[in-house]
Design a protein around this motif. Structure first.
Motif, PDB file in Angstrom:
ATOM      1  N   ALA A 166     -14.252  15.230 -32.669  1.00 36.78           N
ATOM      2  CA  ALA A 166     -15.329  14.745 -31.811  1.00 36.78           C
ATOM      3  C   ALA A 166     -16.225  15.890 -31.345  1.00 36.78           C
ATOM      4  O   ALA A 166     -17.439  15.715 -31.193  1.00 36.78           O
ATOM      5  N   ILE A 174     -10.278  12.936 -25.666  1.00 39.02           N
ATOM      6  CA  ILE A 174     -11.741  12.925 -25.570  1.00 39.02           C
ATOM      7  C   ILE A 174     -12.221  13.662 -24.321  1.00 39.02           C
ATOM      8  O   ILE A 174     -13.057  14.557 -24.387  1.00 39.02           O
ATOM      9  N   SER A 175     -11.673  13.283 -23.183  1.00 43.54           N
ATOM     10  CA  SER A 175     -12.184  13.789 -21.909  1.00 43.54           C
ATOM     11  C   SER A 175     -11.362  14.970 -21.402  1.00 43.54           C
ATOM     12  O   SER A 175     -10.160  15.072 -21.643  1.00 43.54           O
ATOM     13  N   GLU A 200     -17.132  12.402 -24.252  1.00 45.96           N
ATOM     14  CA  GLU A 200     -17.817  11.176 -23.852  1.00 45.96           C
ATOM     15  C   GLU A 200     -19.151  11.493 -23.180  1.00 45.96           C
ATOM     16  O   GLU A 200     -20.048  10.643 -23.139  1.00 45.96           O
ATOM     17  N   VAL A 245     -22.036  12.529 -26.373  1.00 43.66           N
ATOM     18  CA  VAL A 245     -22.518  11.586 -27.392  1.00 43.66           C
ATOM     19  C   VAL A 245     -24.030  11.398 -27.259  1.00 43.66           C
ATOM     20  O   VAL A 245     -24.563  11.267 -26.158  1.00 43.66           O
ATOM     21  N   ASN A 261      -9.433   7.368 -22.973  1.00 47.61           N
ATOM     22  CA  ASN A 261     -10.179   8.328 -23.791  1.00 47.61           C
ATOM     23  C   ASN A 261     -11.006   7.617 -24.845  1.00 47.61           C
ATOM     24  O   ASN A 261     -12.217   7.857 -24.984  1.00 47.61           O
ATOM     25  N   THR A 262     -10.377   6.718 -25.583  1.00 47.86           N
ATOM     26  CA  THR A 262     -11.097   5.946 -26.601  1.00 47.86           C
ATOM     27  C   THR A 262     -12.121   5.019 -25.963  1.00 47.86           C
ATOM     28  O   THR A 262     -13.246   4.872 -26.461  1.00 47.86           O
ATOM     29  N   TYR A 287     -15.250   6.911 -24.949  1.00 45.77           N
ATOM     30  CA  TYR A 287     -16.057   7.341 -26.093  1.00 45.77           C
ATOM     31  C   TYR A 287     -16.811   6.160 -26.686  1.00 45.77           C
ATOM     32  O   TYR A 287     -17.993   6.272 -27.023  1.00 45.77           O
TER      33      TYR A 287
END
Length: 280
Positions: free
Chosen positions: A143, A174-175, A205, A208, A230-231, A234
């Motif tokens: 990512a 992600i975060s 996130e 993006v 997390n998902t 995003y």
């Protein structure tokens, strides 16, 4: 019959020795505190090559491991073989782990290797599309590559394309925000007391934008290591930026299941390959 067994042996030998083909990413490793000889083999990034003759598309595979180790077998080599079976060439990245003793700037080392891997593929091959797939902390790195492809941490005088054409993130970190992040991955990447700027830069996130590649996400709802938020964050960011995205959810399976979630007969990879056929 003996001839059949001989041919079969040669075919299998050729197939499995693909995993032995590997290339050093750099002639001289950037951001290193020591020479390659002094660094030791475990700190030298490599790219494992699973090339399929005539393949039109390819994928860079980034295994997870919490930025503490590289889970290169079940989240690397096995996945490359799955892509080969579907006509894709695949490249498995063994990236440097962020360490102050081996890196001048620990936090950018893995991203340098991911950017260089895309650059290497572009220099040596010609594909219609080259995407990236990452698991867990490797999903965080994938990512990062998918959103920071214009913020180069390597030399690219020939302007080789770094941006992935698609992104697949499997139970991804992600975060970097408290309460959401995977603490081990965050600490290993950013250290004990990261700056607010570094936390924001690596909270994907928040990064993006309209040029982020179309993204397929996979997660289990009962993942207690890297939580589902997390998902979800995003995907919400993709939607806001109007970037095509899809989420494949399992009710159970926890974390780190790789290609096969033993709690569910559905294969996320089958859904992913169908999705890849549909995206532009």
């Amino acid at each position: 019959m003996k001839l059949i067994y001989t041919v079969l042996f040669v075919v299998l030998l050729n197939y499995y020795t693909l995993a032995q083909e590997k290339a050093a990413l750099y002639a001289e490793i950037p951001n290193a505190t020591k020479s390659a000889e002094a660094l030791g083999q475990e700190n030298i990034p490599m790219l494992y090559l699973y090339d399929v003759k005539g393949a039109k598309d390819a994928v860079l595979i980034i295994p997870g491991g919490g930025y503490q180790h590289v889970a290169i077998n079940h989240e690397g080599h096995e996945v490359a073989k799955e892509f080969n079976e579907h006509g894709y060439s695949a490249f498995v990245l063994y990236y440097r782990l962020p360490k102050e003793e081996t890196m001048l700037d620990r936090k950018i080392g893995p991203l340098q290797d991911a950017q260089r891997a895309m650059q290497y593929i572009g220099e040596h091959y010609q594909f219609n599309k080259v995407g990236v797939l990452g698991f867990s902390a490797g999903g965080h790195l994938a990512a990062s590559l998918s959103n920071h492809f214009d913020d180069l941490k390597i030399d690219n005088k020939a302007a080789v394309k770094i941006r992935p054409d698609f992104s697949v993130l499997v139970y991804p970190v992600i975060s970097m925000e408290e309460g959401i992040t995977h603490q081990g991955s965050k600490k290993n990447l950013l250290g004990e007391n990261p700056s607010a700027a570094d936390e924001a830069y690596f909270s994907l996130e928040k990064q993006v934008f309209k040029k982020t590649p179309p993204t397929f996400l996979v997660h289990a709802e009962d993942d207690n290591a890297v939580i589902l938020a997390n998902t979800q964050r995003y995907k919400a960011a993709l939607d806001k930026a109007k970037v095509p995205g899809a989420v494949f959810l399992y009710q159970a399976g926890g974390h780190g299941f790789g290609l096969l979630n033993k709690t569910d007969e559905r294969k996320w990879s089958a859904e992913m390959f169908n999705w890849l056929k549909k995206i532009k």
